[in-house]
Design a protein around this motif. Structure first.
Motif, PDB file in Angstrom:
ATOM      1  N   ALA A 106       0.809  -1.214   0.000  1.00  0.00           N
ATOM      2  CA  ALA A 106       0.000   0.000   0.000  1.00  0.00           C
ATOM      3  C   ALA A 106       0.841   1.262   0.000  1.00  0.00           C
ATOM      4  O   ALA A 106       0.317   2.352  -0.294  1.00  0.00           O
ATOM      5  N   THR A 107       2.140   1.161   0.288  1.00  0.00           N
ATOM      6  CA  THR A 107       2.991   2.350   0.246  1.00  0.00           C
ATOM      7  C   THR A 107       3.237   2.800  -1.191  1.00  0.00           C
ATOM      8  O   THR A 107       3.705   3.920  -1.418  1.00  0.00           O
ATOM      9  N   ARG A 108       2.945   1.941  -2.161  1.00  0.00           N
ATOM     10  CA  ARG A 108       3.086   2.319  -3.576  1.00  0.00           C
ATOM     11  C   ARG A 108       1.801   2.919  -4.129  1.00  0.00           C
ATOM     12  O   ARG A 108       1.724   3.205  -5.325  1.00  0.00           O
ATOM     13  N   LEU A 109       0.792   3.108  -3.262  1.00  0.00           N
ATOM     14  CA  LEU A 109      -0.506   3.651  -3.661  1.00  0.00           C
ATOM     15  C   LEU A 109      -0.704   5.035  -3.074  1.00  0.00           C
ATOM     16  O   LEU A 109      -0.457   5.263  -1.886  1.00  0.00           O
ATOM     17  N   ILE A 110      -1.151   5.965  -3.920  1.00  0.00           N
ATOM     18  CA  ILE A 110      -1.532   7.308  -3.474  1.00  0.00           C
ATOM     19  C   ILE A 110      -2.986   7.530  -3.878  1.00  0.00           C
ATOM     20  O   ILE A 110      -3.337   7.347  -5.050  1.00  0.00           O
ATOM     21  N   CYS A 111      -3.833   7.888  -2.927  1.00  0.00           N
ATOM     22  CA  CYS A 111      -5.243   8.142  -3.218  1.00  0.00           C
ATOM     23  C   CYS A 111      -5.516   9.643  -3.160  1.00  0.00           C
ATOM     24  O   CYS A 111      -5.112  10.318  -2.206  1.00  0.00           O
ATOM     25  N   VAL A 112      -6.189  10.146  -4.172  1.00  0.00           N
ATOM     26  CA  VAL A 112      -6.504  11.577  -4.269  1.00  0.00           C
ATOM     27  C   VAL A 112      -7.999  11.723  -4.536  1.00  0.00           C
ATOM     28  O   VAL A 112      -8.533  11.094  -5.449  1.00  0.00           O
ATOM     29  N   THR A 113      -8.662  12.560  -3.736  1.00  0.00           N
ATOM     30  CA  THR A 113     -10.076  12.859  -3.948  1.00  0.00           C
ATOM     31  C   THR A 113     -10.183  14.234  -4.587  1.00  0.00           C
ATOM     32  O   THR A 113      -9.923  15.260  -3.942  1.00  0.00           O
ATOM     33  N   SER A 114     -10.538  14.251  -5.875  1.00  0.00           N
ATOM     34  CA  SER A 114     -10.583  15.517  -6.608  1.00  0.00           C
ATOM     35  C   SER A 114     -11.238  15.291  -7.956  1.00  0.00           C
ATOM     36  O   SER A 114     -11.098  14.215  -8.545  1.00  0.00           O
ATOM     37  N   PRO A 115     -11.936  16.311  -8.481  1.00  0.00           N
ATOM     38  CA  PRO A 115     -12.325  16.230  -9.893  1.00  0.00           C
ATOM     39  C   PRO A 115     -11.084  16.235 -10.767  1.00  0.00           C
ATOM     40  O   PRO A 115     -10.068  16.857 -10.424  1.00  0.00           O
ATOM     41  N   LEU A 116     -11.161  15.558 -11.883  1.00  0.00           N
ATOM     42  CA  LEU A 116     -10.013  15.501 -12.788  1.00  0.00           C
ATOM     43  C   LEU A 116      -9.591  16.896 -13.220  1.00  0.00           C
ATOM     44  O   LEU A 116      -8.388  17.192 -13.315  1.00  0.00           O
ATOM     45  N   GLU A 117     -10.553  17.766 -13.473  1.00  0.00           N
ATOM     46  CA  GLU A 117     -10.252  19.106 -13.975  1.00  0.00           C
ATOM     47  C   GLU A 117      -9.426  19.917 -12.977  1.00  0.00           C
ATOM     48  O   GLU A 117      -8.701  20.833 -13.358  1.00  0.00           O
ATOM     49  N   GLU A 118      -9.508  19.595 -11.673  1.00  0.00           N
ATOM     50  CA  GLU A 118      -8.809  20.363 -10.643  1.00  0.00           C
ATOM     51  C   GLU A 118      -7.558  19.664 -10.131  1.00  0.00           C
ATOM     52  O   GLU A 118      -6.844  20.206  -9.280  1.00  0.00           O
ATOM     53  N   TYR A 119      -7.270  18.496 -10.647  1.00  0.00           N
ATOM     54  CA  TYR A 119      -6.148  17.703 -10.151  1.00  0.00           C
ATOM     55  C   TYR A 119      -4.829  18.226 -10.712  1.00  0.00           C
ATOM     56  O   TYR A 119      -4.672  18.406 -11.922  1.00  0.00           O
ATOM     57  N   THR A 120      -3.864  18.449  -9.821  1.00  0.00           N
ATOM     58  CA  THR A 120      -2.536  18.913 -10.224  1.00  0.00           C
ATOM     59  C   THR A 120      -1.492  17.926  -9.715  1.00  0.00           C
ATOM     60  O   THR A 120      -1.166  17.904  -8.530  1.00  0.00           O
ATOM     61  N   PRO A 121      -0.960  17.070 -10.588  1.00  0.00           N
ATOM     62  CA  PRO A 121       0.025  16.079 -10.145  1.00  0.00           C
ATOM     63  C   PRO A 121       1.399  16.692  -9.941  1.00  0.00           C
ATOM     64  O   PRO A 121       1.694  17.786 -10.435  1.00  0.00           O
ATOM     65  N   ASP A 122       2.263  15.960  -9.228  1.00  0.00           N
ATOM     66  CA  ASP A 122       3.638  16.411  -9.015  1.00  0.00           C
ATOM     67  C   ASP A 122       4.463  16.282 -10.286  1.00  0.00           C
ATOM     68  O   ASP A 122       5.417  17.027 -10.495  1.00  0.00           O
ATOM     69  N   GLY A 123       4.119  15.317 -11.121  1.00  0.00           N
ATOM     70  CA  GLY A 123       4.840  15.095 -12.372  1.00  0.00           C
ATOM     71  C   GLY A 123       3.957  14.339 -13.338  1.00  0.00           C
ATOM     72  O   GLY A 123       2.763  14.150 -13.093  1.00  0.00           O
ATOM     73  N   LYS A 124       4.527  13.892 -14.423  1.00  0.00           N
ATOM     74  CA  LYS A 124       3.745  13.178 -15.426  1.00  0.00           C
ATOM     75  C   LYS A 124       3.846  11.676 -15.227  1.00  0.00           C
ATOM     76  O   LYS A 124       4.743  11.172 -14.547  1.00  0.00           O
ATOM     77  N   PHE A 125       2.902  10.963 -15.844  1.00  0.00           N
ATOM     78  CA  PHE A 125       2.769   9.525 -15.647  1.00  0.00           C
ATOM     79  C   PHE A 125       3.191   8.759 -16.896  1.00  0.00           C
ATOM     80  O   PHE A 125       3.013   9.224 -18.024  1.00  0.00           O
ATOM     81  N   ASP A 126       3.710   7.540 -16.671  1.00  0.00           N
ATOM     82  CA  ASP A 126       4.024   6.645 -17.781  1.00  0.00           C
ATOM     83  C   ASP A 126       2.758   6.063 -18.392  1.00  0.00           C
ATOM     84  O   ASP A 126       2.718   5.762 -19.583  1.00  0.00           O
ATOM     85  N   LEU A 127       1.744   5.891 -17.544  1.00  0.00           N
ATOM     86  CA  LEU A 127       0.529   5.212 -17.969  1.00  0.00           C
ATOM     87  C   LEU A 127      -0.674   5.821 -17.258  1.00  0.00           C
ATOM     88  O   LEU A 127      -0.622   6.096 -16.056  1.00  0.00           O
ATOM     89  N   VAL A 128      -1.741   6.033 -18.020  1.00  0.00           N
ATOM     90  CA  VAL A 128      -3.021   6.485 -17.476  1.00  0.00           C
ATOM     91  C   VAL A 128      -4.063   5.458 -17.876  1.00  0.00           C
ATOM     92  O   VAL A 128      -4.105   5.021 -19.027  1.00  0.00           O
TER      93      VAL A 128
END
Length: 277
Positions: A123-145
């Motif tokens: 579970a330490t490899r999991l981050i849960c975020v509660t937010s609309p997609l339009e308001e979500y600001t990640p720390d960086g970009k992802f390899d896969l969505v």
């Protein structure tokens, strides 16, 4: 992360009408699914708060068991509309380095963590975020969505507006989340990265394909699934929903036959260089 898209005739799986054709072995609050040689369990504590994944969502898992599916090991992934954590569990089990589970429903986070722990995953490899997609600001970009957007058209007579309902119903003819995903993809996905999407034929799939391929994304269809429109969940409003879908079909924005539609397991790869370079 790079992946050479293979353009072959996609597999087509026809699920028989009724529950006997379900991809799940048990429903509606607990099920076992097989993924890349592993038996994984998924449950929801309260189906009134968090939607137990439908066959529409599970179809993408089934398609990712194919030979043409991308490697998931060591990816940094974003699960949009995580719900009960179906994709987050599968990705972590397949060796993802980190998974961010994003959902507008606050109950999603606890349920996703519970399912990750139940399957003995880290579970330490999991981050849960509660937010609309339009308001979500990640720390960086992802390899896969990865995502299975809501795909049923909105009508005030049956759309409750809570977190559970937003897993199924979306405004703008069922396209609100599809459009948000397309709009945000360049800011979320690293160049060369992969978008995996379960796309309903009820929500103008050609529009999504045209928007992404127009920006240089390569597209492949891993598998096509034919199944029932989930009208039983909206029995009281069946005629209203079918009426809206028929209007969209007449406008060229939906494809279905009677009460049967298709879900396409799509894979898009973002170009490493912008179009024209």
């Amino acid at each position: 992360m790079t992946h050479a898209l293979i353009r072959t005739l996609p597999r087509r799986r026809v699920l028989p009408a009724g529950e006997s054709g379900s991809l799940w072995r048990a429903r509606p609050s607990c099920g076992i699914f097989e993924f890349r040689g592993m038996r994984l369990q998924l449950a929801v504590e309260d189906p009134a708060e968090v939607l137990f994944p439908t066959d529409c969502g599970l179809s993408l898992i089934a398609a990712l068991n194919g030979d043409d599916a991308p490697d998931l090991k060591d990816v940094n992934a974003l699960d949009i509309g995580a719900g009960s954590g179906l994709y987050s569990v599968a990705l972590l089990a397949a060796g993802a380095k980190r998974v961010t589970a994003l959902d507008i429903n606050p109950a999603s986070a606890a349920q996703t963590v519970a399912n990750v722990v139940t399957n003995g995953l880290d579970a330490t490899r999991l981050i849960c975020v509660t937010s609309p997609l339009e308001e979500y600001t990640p720390d960086g970009k992802f390899d896969l969505v990865i995502t299975n957007p809501p795909h049923l058209p909105y009508d005030p007579s049956y759309a409750r507006g809570d977190g559970l309902e937003t897993a199924l119903v979306a405004r703008e003819g069922g396209r609100a989340v599809y459009d948000a995903v397309v709009e945000r993809m360049d800011t979320l996905l690293t160049p060369g990265g992969i978008l995996l999407m379960a796309h309903s034929s009820l929500a103008d799939m050609p529009r999504t394909v045209a928007q992404l391929t127009g920006r240089g994304y390569e597209r492949d269809t891993l598998e096509i699934f034919e199944m029932d429109i989930p009208l039983l969940a909206y029995a009281e409003h069946r005629d209203t929903m079918l009426g809206l879908l028929k209007e969209q079909r007449a406008a060229g924005q939906a494809e279905f036959d009677g009460s049967r539609f298709t879900v396409h397991a799509l894979m898009f790869q973002r170009p490493i260089d912008p179009p024209g370079h």
